[in-house]
Design an enzyme around this catalytic site. Sequence first.
Site, PDB file in Angstrom:
ATOM      1  N   ALA A  14       0.818  -1.227   0.000  1.00 20.24           N
ATOM      2  CA  ALA A  14       0.000   0.000   0.000  1.00 20.24           C
ATOM      3  C   ALA A  14       0.848   1.270   0.000  1.00 20.24           C
ATOM      4  O   ALA A  14       0.308   2.376   0.002  1.00 20.24           O
ATOM      5  CB  ALA A  14      -0.932   0.001   1.213  1.00 20.24           C
ATOM      6  N   GLY A  17       2.072   3.308  -5.779  1.00 17.22           N
ATOM      7  CA  GLY A  17       1.409   2.844  -7.008  1.00 17.22           C
ATOM      8  C   GLY A  17      -0.009   2.339  -6.860  1.00 17.22           C
ATOM      9  O   GLY A  17      -0.885   2.998  -6.286  1.00 17.22           O
ATOM     10  N   ARG A  39       7.892   0.046   3.763  1.00 16.74           N
ATOM     11  CA  ARG A  39       8.295   1.430   4.068  1.00 16.74           C
ATOM     12  C   ARG A  39       7.317   2.110   5.024  1.00 16.74           C
ATOM     13  O   ARG A  39       6.237   2.546   4.629  1.00 16.74           O
ATOM     14  CB  ARG A  39       8.436   2.228   2.764  1.00 16.74           C
ATOM     15  CG  ARG A  39       9.709   1.869   1.999  1.00 16.74           C
ATOM     16  CD  ARG A  39       9.740   2.483   0.635  1.00 16.74           C
ATOM     17  NE  ARG A  39       8.771   1.894  -0.271  1.00 16.74           N
ATOM     18  CZ  ARG A  39       8.598   2.268  -1.543  1.00 16.74           C
ATOM     19  NH1 ARG A  39       9.322   3.250  -2.041  1.00 16.74           N
ATOM     20  NH2 ARG A  39       7.704   1.675  -2.296  1.00 16.74           N
ATOM     21  N   ASP A  64       7.087  -7.424   5.569  1.00 15.90           N
ATOM     22  CA  ASP A  64       7.717  -7.953   4.353  1.00 15.90           C
ATOM     23  C   ASP A  64       7.017  -9.273   4.054  1.00 15.90           C
ATOM     24  O   ASP A  64       7.146 -10.233   4.825  1.00 15.90           O
ATOM     25  CB  ASP A  64       9.224  -8.166   4.603  1.00 15.90           C
ATOM     26  CG  ASP A  64       9.953  -8.584   3.341  1.00 15.90           C
ATOM     27  OD1 ASP A  64       9.320  -9.168   2.430  1.00 15.90           O
ATOM     28  OD2 ASP A  64      11.168  -8.330   3.264  1.00 15.90           O
ATOM     29  N   TYR A 157       9.785 -12.877 -14.232  1.00 18.86           N
ATOM     30  CA  TYR A 157       8.606 -12.072 -13.861  1.00 18.86           C
ATOM     31  C   TYR A 157       7.361 -12.672 -14.518  1.00 18.86           C
ATOM     32  O   TYR A 157       6.321 -12.833 -13.868  1.00 18.86           O
ATOM     33  CB  TYR A 157       8.799 -10.609 -14.277  1.00 18.86           C
ATOM     34  CG  TYR A 157       7.602  -9.738 -13.906  1.00 18.86           C
ATOM     35  CD1 TYR A 157       7.287  -9.499 -12.578  1.00 18.86           C
ATOM     36  CD2 TYR A 157       6.782  -9.192 -14.892  1.00 18.86           C
ATOM     37  CE1 TYR A 157       6.180  -8.727 -12.232  1.00 18.86           C
ATOM     38  CE2 TYR A 157       5.683  -8.412 -14.560  1.00 18.86           C
ATOM     39  CZ  TYR A 157       5.385  -8.180 -13.230  1.00 18.86           C
ATOM     40  OH  TYR A 157       4.284  -7.422 -12.888  1.00 18.86           O
ATOM     41  N   PRO A 187      -3.386  -5.890 -15.038  1.00 17.65           N
ATOM     42  CA  PRO A 187      -3.148  -4.674 -15.828  1.00 17.65           C
ATOM     43  C   PRO A 187      -1.982  -4.817 -16.805  1.00 17.65           C
ATOM     44  O   PRO A 187      -1.072  -5.618 -16.598  1.00 17.65           O
ATOM     45  CB  PRO A 187      -2.788  -3.614 -14.768  1.00 17.65           C
ATOM     46  CG  PRO A 187      -2.879  -4.301 -13.431  1.00 17.65           C
ATOM     47  CD  PRO A 187      -2.838  -5.766 -13.680  1.00 17.65           C
ATOM     48  N   PHE A 194       7.050   0.907 -10.461  1.00 17.44           N
ATOM     49  CA  PHE A 194       7.361  -0.445 -10.928  1.00 17.44           C
ATOM     50  C   PHE A 194       8.647  -0.503 -11.766  1.00 17.44           C
ATOM     51  O   PHE A 194       9.534  -1.317 -11.510  1.00 17.44           O
ATOM     52  CB  PHE A 194       6.153  -0.961 -11.734  1.00 17.44           C
ATOM     53  CG  PHE A 194       6.352  -2.301 -12.389  1.00 17.44           C
ATOM     54  CD1 PHE A 194       6.129  -3.473 -11.678  1.00 17.44           C
ATOM     55  CD2 PHE A 194       6.748  -2.396 -13.718  1.00 17.44           C
ATOM     56  CE1 PHE A 194       6.299  -4.715 -12.281  1.00 17.44           C
ATOM     57  CE2 PHE A 194       6.926  -3.626 -14.326  1.00 17.44           C
ATOM     58  CZ  PHE A 194       6.702  -4.789 -13.605  1.00 17.44           C
TER      59      PHE A 194
HETATM   60  P1  NDP Z   1       5.141  -0.023  -7.139  1.00 19.89           P
HETATM   61  O1  NDP Z   1       6.601  -0.320  -7.149  1.00 19.89           O
HETATM   62  O2  NDP Z   1       4.707   1.383  -7.262  1.00 19.89           O
HETATM   63  O3  NDP Z   1       4.480  -0.665  -5.833  1.00 19.89           O
HETATM   64  C1  NDP Z   1       4.844  -1.953  -5.385  1.00 19.89           C
HETATM   65  C2  NDP Z   1       4.350  -2.132  -3.964  1.00 19.89           C
HETATM   66  O4  NDP Z   1       4.700  -3.453  -3.510  1.00 19.89           O
HETATM   67  C3  NDP Z   1       5.011  -1.140  -3.003  1.00 19.89           C
HETATM   68  O5  NDP Z   1       4.040  -0.656  -2.116  1.00 19.89           O
HETATM   69  C4  NDP Z   1       6.020  -1.998  -2.260  1.00 19.89           C
HETATM   70  O6  NDP Z   1       6.162  -1.498  -0.940  1.00 19.89           O
HETATM   71  C5  NDP Z   1       5.310  -3.343  -2.231  1.00 19.89           C
HETATM   72  N1  NDP Z   1       6.221  -4.447  -1.996  1.00 19.89           N
HETATM   73  C6  NDP Z   1       7.240  -4.866  -2.781  1.00 19.89           C
HETATM   74  N2  NDP Z   1       7.900  -5.870  -2.184  1.00 19.89           N
HETATM   75  C7  NDP Z   1       7.271  -6.093  -0.993  1.00 19.89           C
HETATM   76  C8  NDP Z   1       7.479  -6.993   0.077  1.00 19.89           C
HETATM   77  N3  NDP Z   1       8.466  -7.900   0.057  1.00 19.89           N
HETATM   78  N4  NDP Z   1       6.639  -6.950   1.148  1.00 19.89           N
HETATM   79  C9  NDP Z   1       5.641  -6.050   1.184  1.00 19.89           C
HETATM   80  N5  NDP Z   1       5.393  -5.156   0.208  1.00 19.89           N
HETATM   81  C10 NDP Z   1       6.206  -5.190  -0.869  1.00 19.89           C
HETATM   82  O7  NDP Z   1       4.530  -0.907  -8.316  1.00 19.89           O
HETATM   83  P2  NDP Z   1       3.009  -1.171  -8.772  1.00 19.89           P
HETATM   84  O8  NDP Z   1       2.055  -0.395  -7.969  1.00 19.89           O
HETATM   85  O9  NDP Z   1       2.982  -1.017 -10.225  1.00 19.89           O
HETATM   86  O10 NDP Z   1       2.907  -2.721  -8.443  1.00 19.89           O
HETATM   87  C11 NDP Z   1       1.832  -3.288  -7.714  1.00 19.89           C
HETATM   88  C12 NDP Z   1       1.477  -4.635  -8.333  1.00 19.89           C
HETATM   89  O11 NDP Z   1       1.005  -4.431  -9.646  1.00 19.89           O
HETATM   90  C13 NDP Z   1       2.644  -5.615  -8.447  1.00 19.89           C
HETATM   91  O12 NDP Z   1       2.187  -6.908  -8.098  1.00 19.89           O
HETATM   92  C14 NDP Z   1       3.002  -5.555  -9.930  1.00 19.89           C
HETATM   93  O13 NDP Z   1       3.594  -6.743 -10.375  1.00 19.89           O
HETATM   94  C15 NDP Z   1       1.624  -5.351 -10.523  1.00 19.89           C
HETATM   95  N6  NDP Z   1       1.552  -4.823 -11.869  1.00 19.89           N
HETATM   96  C16 NDP Z   1       2.121  -3.617 -12.177  1.00 19.89           C
HETATM   97  C17 NDP Z   1       2.013  -3.122 -13.472  1.00 19.89           C
HETATM   98  C18 NDP Z   1       2.673  -1.840 -13.890  1.00 19.89           C
HETATM   99  O14 NDP Z   1       2.869  -1.642 -15.107  1.00 19.89           O
HETATM  100  N7  NDP Z   1       3.014  -0.945 -12.960  1.00 19.89           N
HETATM  101  C19 NDP Z   1       1.239  -3.823 -14.484  1.00 19.89           C
HETATM  102  C20 NDP Z   1       0.720  -5.093 -14.058  1.00 19.89           C
HETATM  103  C21 NDP Z   1       0.845  -5.536 -12.791  1.00 19.89           C
HETATM  104  P3  NDP Z   1       7.522  -1.419  -0.111  1.00 19.89           P
HETATM  105  O15 NDP Z   1       8.650  -1.231  -1.081  1.00 19.89           O
HETATM  106  O16 NDP Z   1       7.303  -0.263   0.811  1.00 19.89           O
HETATM  107  O17 NDP Z   1       7.572  -2.734   0.604  1.00 19.89           O
HETATM  108  C1  8X3 Z   2       3.808  -5.159 -15.426  1.00 14.94           C
HETATM  109  C2  8X3 Z   2       3.487  -4.952 -16.863  1.00 14.94           C
HETATM  110  O1  8X3 Z   2       4.221  -5.530 -19.210  1.00 14.94           O
HETATM  111  O2  8X3 Z   2       5.888  -4.542 -17.735  1.00 14.94           O
HETATM  112  O3  8X3 Z   2       3.290  -6.359 -14.978  1.00 14.94           O
HETATM  113  O4  8X3 Z   2       5.205  -6.813 -17.466  1.00 14.94           O
HETATM  114  S1  8X3 Z   2       4.771  -5.500 -17.848  1.00 14.94           S
END
Ligand code: NDP
Ligand code: 8X3
Length: 261
Positions: A14, A17, A39, A64, A157, A187, A194
Amino acid sequence: MTSLKGKWALVTGASSGIGMAAAQRLAAAGANILAVARRQERLEELQRQLTAQYDVTVDIHVLDVRDRTAVETFFASWFAGGHHLDILLNNAGLAMGKAPVQEGDWQDWDEMIDTNVKGLLYVSRSVLPHMVSRNSGHVVNIGSIAGHWVYPGGNVYNASKFAVRALGEGMNMDLLGTNIRVSNVDPGACETEFSLVRFHGDQEAADAVYKGFEPLRPEDVADAICYVLQAPPHVNVANLVLMATAQRGATLFAKEKPQTS
Ligand code: NDP
Ligand code: 8X3
């Protein structure tokens, strides 16, 4: 339509993103939020913002999802405290690197598999028994179009998101006969942190991913999440795939050409 007012929603990841946008949308719809990520300051800021804006309770916990003992311990104490969860948003996840397998970094592989697959399982294993005992709940897994189409350099991935798709289907089968719904929201390219994470902090490489077209915004994905959660109780949106209008496949983008002088 299912009302979210007064429900308790756990959002993993949370702090940024899609997870942060979803927490905001859910709170706006009246849901109480349990926000977890690594964080702490980000979570504290989110808590301040949501409680100032909406009449909801927001609890935060640094977690985590890769740490099975920490996950089990935290949720055992959460439920022992008489709390419950109506919604589990399994969102925490990441991509690390884009190297071909023959040049891949095993630490990147471990991080993706441990977070995207095992972390999702640890959290689900801790929460689902309580939903089952109440015969009520909705799990939303954030997969990706990367779980539908493999692309060059996506390898591990892609495998992790194919696994998330399989787990969503599997959970739905395992929960047959209960009122618990499982929805995977998948998505395409969405501008968040990301790519910055994927490219190990290289801002230029991250920006290039979203250049020349209008990507999804985290709020667009949050709207899709709310849509599946608000479906009437007899409707289970098993899989929802969404992409930017300028994206039609894992590597198919209608990008504007850079201006040449
Ligand atoms: P962000 O990097 O903006 O957010 C990722 C979130 O995951 C952060 O809040 C991070 O928090 C948390 N996170 C990562 N590792 C851990 C961990 N070990 N424990 C707890 N929390 C964790 O990326 P997105 O918002 O884009 O990603 C969210 C989801 O959406 C992911 O599953 C990603 O694969 C998926 N997704 C993203 C797409 C994109 O293009 N952006 C498209 C399709 C899917 P913190 O670092 O504080 O722990
Ligand atoms: C994130 C979207 O296309 O970079 O899941 O894998 S992509």
